[in-house]
Design an enzyme around this catalytic site. Structure first.
Site, PDB file in Angstrom:
ATOM      1  N   SER A  17       0.747  -0.950  -0.038  1.00 32.41           N
ATOM      2  CA  SER A  17      -0.253   0.021  -0.212  1.00 32.41           C
ATOM      3  C   SER A  17       0.953   1.268   0.042  1.00 32.41           C
ATOM      4  O   SER A  17       1.812   1.517  -0.787  1.00 32.41           O
ATOM      5  CB  SER A  17      -0.950   0.021   1.061  1.00 32.41           C
ATOM      6  OG  SER A  17      -2.114   0.808   0.997  1.00 32.41           O
ATOM      7  N   ASP A  25      -0.426  -4.900  -3.447  1.00 30.69           N
ATOM      8  CA  ASP A  25      -1.764  -4.596  -3.832  1.00 30.69           C
ATOM      9  C   ASP A  25      -1.932  -2.889  -3.633  1.00 30.69           C
ATOM     10  O   ASP A  25      -2.663  -2.316  -2.956  1.00 30.69           O
ATOM     11  CB  ASP A  25      -2.709  -5.360  -2.590  1.00 30.69           C
ATOM     12  CG  ASP A  25      -4.013  -5.069  -3.008  1.00 30.69           C
ATOM     13  OD1 ASP A  25      -4.284  -5.881  -3.944  1.00 30.69           O
ATOM     14  OD2 ASP A  25      -5.008  -4.519  -2.452  1.00 30.69           O
ATOM     15  N   HIS A  31      -7.037  -6.718   0.600  1.00 34.06           N
ATOM     16  CA  HIS A  31      -5.756  -5.539   0.674  1.00 34.06           C
ATOM     17  C   HIS A  31      -4.706  -6.192   1.506  1.00 34.06           C
ATOM     18  O   HIS A  31      -3.567  -6.019   1.041  1.00 34.06           O
ATOM     19  CB  HIS A  31      -6.520  -4.274   1.139  1.00 34.06           C
ATOM     20  CG  HIS A  31      -5.413  -3.309   0.840  1.00 34.06           C
ATOM     21  ND1 HIS A  31      -4.715  -3.104  -0.245  1.00 34.06           N
ATOM     22  CD2 HIS A  31      -4.910  -2.471   1.896  1.00 34.06           C
ATOM     23  CE1 HIS A  31      -4.039  -2.055  -0.117  1.00 34.06           C
ATOM     24  NE2 HIS A  31      -3.726  -1.590   1.118  1.00 34.06           N
TER      25      HIS A  31
END
Length: 305
Positions: A119, A143, A284
């Protein structure tokens, strides 16, 4: 009963997984402006992999992945998270964070790293690899892409943190996490809350990371708590130029129920034609939902050299 510390959970985790527990210790440095940058060293040998977490998390989010992986590692608390100092300007964007990560790599590693970022950590890892190719042998982005749709899921997490800034107990935070569908089992949520919170001198409990306080401040100011400016900046920052400039081999790991959609992954391949895209059936937080599978991917990348 002895008091818990940040390493208290590791023996049981390693036993449950049937994995050896290496030496793990905290490292700290003082940056040029006086801020503290902190992280964890896994193993006694020089790190071969360095990992950067996402917004609202901390270095311990990688614990289970590293138990599976079993290689010497450096795991950093990004500025504003964990035991690292908050930024006065609340500028938690990749290119701003990059000099701090470069300092850590120069100080705590002695060879180009497999640099892994999830992230916000993924965008930061790309900026580091673009600016200092001598420090990065391989780049793994988990992700996230610069084109991720900010309405695809981050709003739930931002709303979760937009509550009070302090609590009477960690148990209250565990209950809140579970109510939002976060944290997995109660045992996992309890571990996560302990490692991501601290007890102040007045006995109240607060999140360690700055994002919760930014979200709460936005809510108190009558703004939309799901979109504080600092969080919007993280999600909207243009990082395609950084990723395109990376000289090292690039791998994108996508959770099929995460924030990176199939069109996002296709755009990633269009902009980085030589990239490798892997998929895992997770949300996620790939490293928390299927740490063994992610560790297997990382092991393959490291072993291929």
């Amino acid at each position: 009963m002895p008091a818990l510390d940040e390493f208290s959970f590791l023996p049981a985790q390693s036993t449950d997984l049937g994995r050896d527990l290496p030496a793990v210790h905290r490292v700290d440095t003082t940056l040029a402006d006086g801020r503290r940058l902190s992280g964890l060293r896994w193993g006694e040998s020089a790190p071969v992999v360095t990992l950067l977490h996402g917004a609202g998390l901390n270095a311990h989010t990688w614990d289970t992945t590293l138990l599976h992986l079993g290689v010497p590692a450096l795991v950093l608390d990004l500025p504003g998270h964990g035991d690292s100092s908050w930024r006065d300007d609340a500028a938690y964007v990749a290119r701003v964070l990059t000099p701090d990560i470069v300092t850590a790599l120069e100080q705590w590693t002695d060879a180009p790293q497999t640099l892994v970022g999830h992230s916000l950590g993924g965008l930061t890892a790309a900026a580091v690899a673009a600016s200092r190719p001598d420090l990065v042998a391989r780049l793994v982005i988990v992700d996230i892409t610069p084109g991720v749709d900010p309405s695809a899921g981050p709003a739930q997490i931002r709303a979760f943190f937009a509550g009070p800034t302090d609590w009477t107990s960690r148990e209250e935070l565990v209950d809140r996490a579970l109510a939002f569908g976060l944290g997995g089992s109660r045992e996992a949520a309890t571990r996560g809350v302990f490692l991501n919170s601290r007890v102040r001198a007045d006995g109240r409990v607060e999140w360690k990371h700055h994002f919760a306080h930014l979200a709460a401040a936005a809510a108190n100011a009558g703004e939309d708590p799901s979109t504080p400016d600092a969080v919007k900046a993280v999600l909207s920052e243009t990082g395609w130029d950084d990723i395109a400039a990376v000289e090292a081999p690039v791998t994108l790991v996508r959770g099929t129920r995460g924030f990176v959609t199939e069109p996002d992954a296709e755009e990633f391949l269009r902009r980085v034609p030589g990239a490798d895209v892997r998929e895992l059936p997770t949300g996620h937080n790939v490293h928390e939902e299927d740490p063994g599978a992610l560790a297997a991917i990382l092991r393959d990348i490291i072993d291929r050299g």
